[in-house]
Design a protein around this motif. Structure first.
Motif, PDB file in Angstrom:
ATOM      1  N   ALA A   1     -14.605  83.047   7.327  1.00 44.30           N
ATOM      2  CA  ALA A   1     -13.959  81.898   6.699  1.00 44.30           C
ATOM      3  C   ALA A   1     -14.123  80.642   7.559  1.00 44.30           C
ATOM      4  O   ALA A   1     -14.377  79.553   7.042  1.00 44.30           O
ATOM      5  CB  ALA A   1     -12.482  82.183   6.465  1.00 44.30           C
ATOM      6  N   TRP A   2     -13.993  80.792   8.877  1.00 49.05           N
ATOM      7  CA  TRP A   2     -14.106  79.653   9.798  1.00 49.05           C
ATOM      8  C   TRP A   2     -15.489  79.029   9.717  1.00 49.05           C
ATOM      9  O   TRP A   2     -15.623  77.807   9.694  1.00 49.05           O
ATOM     10  CB  TRP A   2     -13.795  80.120  11.214  1.00 49.05           C
TER      11      TRP A   2
ATOM     12  N   THR B   1     -12.134  69.731   8.918  1.00 41.15           N
ATOM     13  CA  THR B   1     -11.091  70.699   8.574  1.00 41.15           C
ATOM     14  C   THR B   1     -10.792  71.593   9.773  1.00 41.15           C
ATOM     15  O   THR B   1      -9.632  71.892  10.060  1.00 41.15           O
ATOM     16  CB  THR B   1     -11.510  71.545   7.358  1.00 41.15           C
ATOM     17  N   LYS B   2     -11.832  72.016  10.494  1.00 40.09           N
ATOM     18  CA  LYS B   2     -11.628  72.831  11.690  1.00 40.09           C
ATOM     19  C   LYS B   2     -10.768  72.091  12.709  1.00 40.09           C
ATOM     20  O   LYS B   2      -9.845  72.658  13.290  1.00 40.09           O
ATOM     21  CB  LYS B   2     -12.974  73.211  12.321  1.00 40.09           C
ATOM     22  N   ALA B   3     -11.060  70.808  12.919  1.00 43.70           N
ATOM     23  CA  ALA B   3     -10.295  70.009  13.880  1.00 43.70           C
ATOM     24  C   ALA B   3      -8.833  69.895  13.441  1.00 43.70           C
ATOM     25  O   ALA B   3      -7.924  69.983  14.271  1.00 43.70           O
ATOM     26  CB  ALA B   3     -10.913  68.619  14.024  1.00 43.70           C
TER      27      ALA B   3
ATOM     28  N   GLU C   1      -3.174  71.393  14.223  1.00 40.44           N
ATOM     29  CA  GLU C   1      -1.933  71.936  13.668  1.00 40.44           C
ATOM     30  C   GLU C   1      -1.475  73.172  14.442  1.00 40.44           C
ATOM     31  O   GLU C   1      -0.280  73.328  14.720  1.00 40.44           O
ATOM     32  CB  GLU C   1      -2.121  72.274  12.187  1.00 40.44           C
ATOM     33  N   GLU C   2      -2.403  74.053  14.812  1.00 40.43           N
ATOM     34  CA  GLU C   2      -2.031  75.229  15.593  1.00 40.43           C
ATOM     35  C   GLU C   2      -1.472  74.835  16.955  1.00 40.43           C
ATOM     36  O   GLU C   2      -0.478  75.397  17.409  1.00 40.43           O
ATOM     37  CB  GLU C   2      -3.235  76.158  15.765  1.00 40.43           C
TER      38      GLU C   2
END
Length: 140
Positions: free
Chosen positions: A96-97, A104-106, A111-112
């Motif tokens: 998925a990554w 979007t990854k950034a 957020e994490e």
């Protein structure tokens, strides 16, 4: 009155059929192909609810592990469960990554990091409150 079952037919590739047969062989009762597909479909339909329950349990275990509040005798079992969960889901996350765009990854990483920071702040506040509670008891 019992509901009447309906005939359902489908065409599948030889590779798909081999996967079904391999799954059947791993079952204790070696079900028919029709029964195997029925069971697998039922699992797929139930997956969202079961996935939610599993994720909730894993989150609780991780929280207990992070806050070092794991009940006695739980640590060894929880470690092996968390490792198994991570192994299975890391493969799914990688797929998925890889499909995500860089922006979007950034956003996900940011957020994490924000959530981890909030958890640490809450844990520190909780520890301060506990320390204050214990010191109040000592004074009385």
């Amino acid at each position: 009155m019992e509901k009447k079952t309906q005939l359902f037919q489908m065409r599948v590739s030889p590779e798909f059929l081999e996967q079904i047969d391999e799954w059947r062989r791993r079952q204790p009762d070696i079900p028919s192909r029709a029964e195997a597909l029925r069971r697998l479909a039922e699992r797929g339909i139930a997956y969202p609810e079961m996935d939610f329950i599993a994720k909730t349990a894993i989150t609780m275990l991780r929280t207990m592990q992070f806050t070092k509040k794991m009940p006695d005798g739980f640590a060894a079992h929880s470690d092996s469960l968390l490792k198994a969960w991570d192994k299975v889901h890391s493969e799914q996350r990688e797929i998925a990554w890889d499909a995500l765009d860089p922006r979007t990854k950034a956003e996900i990483v940011f957020e994490e990091e924000r959530l981890v920071h909030r958890l640490r702040e809450r844990d520190e506040e909780h520890l301060r409150n506990l320390s204050r509670d214990y010191s109040d008891k000592d004074e009385n």
